[in-house]
Design an enzyme around this catalytic site. Sequence first.
Site, mmCIF file in Angstrom:
data_model
loop_
_atom_site.group_PDB
_atom_site.id
_atom_site.type_symbol
_atom_site.label_atom_id
_atom_site.label_comp_id
_atom_site.label_asym_id
_atom_site.label_seq_id
_atom_site.Cartn_x
_atom_site.Cartn_y
_atom_site.Cartn_z
ATOM 1 N N GLY A 124 3.561 7.459 6.456
ATOM 2 C CA GLY A 124 3.383 6.002 6.518
ATOM 3 C C GLY A 124 2.094 5.584 5.869
ATOM 4 O O GLY A 124 1.444 6.376 5.187
ATOM 5 N N ASN A 125 1.703 4.333 6.044
ATOM 6 C CA ASN A 125 0.408 3.869 5.558
ATOM 7 C C ASN A 125 -0.191 2.904 6.570
ATOM 8 O O ASN A 125 0.436 2.575 7.564
ATOM 9 C CB ASN A 125 0.542 3.251 4.160
ATOM 10 C CG ASN A 125 1.472 2.052 4.156
ATOM 11 O OD1 ASN A 125 1.197 1.056 4.800
ATOM 12 N ND2 ASN A 125 2.592 2.176 3.456
ATOM 13 N N ARG A 126 -1.409 2.468 6.275
ATOM 14 C CA ARG A 126 -2.143 1.692 7.280
ATOM 15 C C ARG A 126 -1.905 0.187 7.220
ATOM 16 O O ARG A 126 -2.609 -0.568 7.873
ATOM 17 C CB ARG A 126 -3.641 1.957 7.124
ATOM 18 C CG ARG A 126 -4.035 3.368 7.435
ATOM 19 C CD ARG A 126 -5.536 3.502 7.426
ATOM 20 N NE ARG A 126 -5.934 4.879 7.329
ATOM 21 C CZ ARG A 126 -5.961 5.720 8.354
ATOM 22 N NH1 ARG A 126 -5.624 5.297 9.544
ATOM 23 N NH2 ARG A 126 -6.320 6.965 8.175
#
Length: 423
Positions: free
Chosen positions: A215-217
């Site tokens: 995922g990413n932030r």
Amino acid sequence: MRVVLGVGGGIAAYKSALLLRLFTEAGHSVQVIPTEASTRFVGIATWEALSGHPVSTSVFDAVDTVNHVRLGHEADLIVVAPATADLLARAAAGLASDLLTNTLLMARGPVFFAPAMHTEMWNHPATQANVATLRARGAIVMEPASGRLTGKDSGPGRLPEPEDIFAAALAAAAEAGADKADQAAAPYSGRLAGKTVTVTAGGTREPLDPVRFLGNRSSGKQGAAIAEAALAAGAQVRLIAAHMEVPVPAGVELVQVETALELRKAVHAAAASTDVLVMAAAVADFRPGENAETKIKKRDDGADPVITLVRNPDILQETVQRRAESGTGPALIVGFAAETGDGSASVLEYGRRKLERKGCDLLVLNQVGRSLVFGQDTTEVRILSPLDGPGTEPAAVAGSKAEIARHILDRIAEELDAALPSV
Ligand SMILES: Cc1cc2nc3c(=O)[nH]c(=O)nc-3n(C[C@H](O)[C@H](O)[C@H](O)COP(=O)(O)O)c2cc1C
């Protein structure tokens, strides 16, 4: 609101860090202006990191922007906490000896002081006369709290708790009508009536197996703010939401997606029936080549698993291309880019290259670094257009994500207006 937080050189300066957080978490954009003395108590790095804006004590920094004039004029509210005896005296005398006192003299909105000092200093006739002068001129000067002071003594002179300053300052702003700046949606309200705006938001998650993902932030805050601003402008809004950490704004048509490929499908489906497409989601560039059907187990032979990544399609570029090929699709496609500059090219240069590569109509360039971290409430952007003349430098606009969203929506409305045939 745009809030200026003045910080005086008192031991209670550290409490202003909490006050700053209360303002930013409530969605306000805060410019901190410390006095030189206060930086002996709390350093400039703390204010810059917490506010997301460069911080200075002097009128002689950023002279090209004439900082004190701009800050004083733009502030919807100025809060000075802690207000030292010295600052109250300088403000009452109308001195302009540093950036904060210059800004106070330029203020157009309400000015709020939260004093903190020893009881003797507070009770001194000079201080009391200064407080009376400031109040007579319309400034709000809070009564200090009573309690433990620096050292062992106690009495009136303590800085009120940040929550109390926050509540009283907001009440003062509301009284003065300054909080109406928050409803700055008014100038463009109705401007997008009859239009459909599709916004992608959040961060995609690329599954590795049934329990794990890459995922990413991205928090989805900016996309949600754009969706809200589009609703306020009267548009019908479709939100293609990957993983979001903020609530989905009420009133949008929600299309929930998980992966880049799902997001791509939703964008293609929406493209035919939307006037504007704003691609604010953080879409994974790569996904695991295999999505295991069952949980990947630790191997008995101790060998480390190897994950092969494959490239995801470039959804923005692809959508622009499909529009060109089919002659139908959104009238306006807006991309987002988060860039950092390096030795070979500036942030702006990288932004321009990306705009050219993607071929979209507008590119919102986020300047990653001090002023932008995923999930933060404030950011700084430039909006690039392929129609910008050579050498033009689009202005950088800083503010809360809600303010930035309104700025983007204003530009979108302008572009749509300009595209209409003149009669
Ligand atoms: C440890 C320490 C604590 C201080 N606390 C206060 C205070 O709470 N209130 C105050 O008016 N002055 C306080 N002072 C004095 C101010 O720092 C001093 O008057 C300074 O010139 C204020 O500058 P400024 O108003 O530009 O910030 C303190 C000084 C020291 C060394």
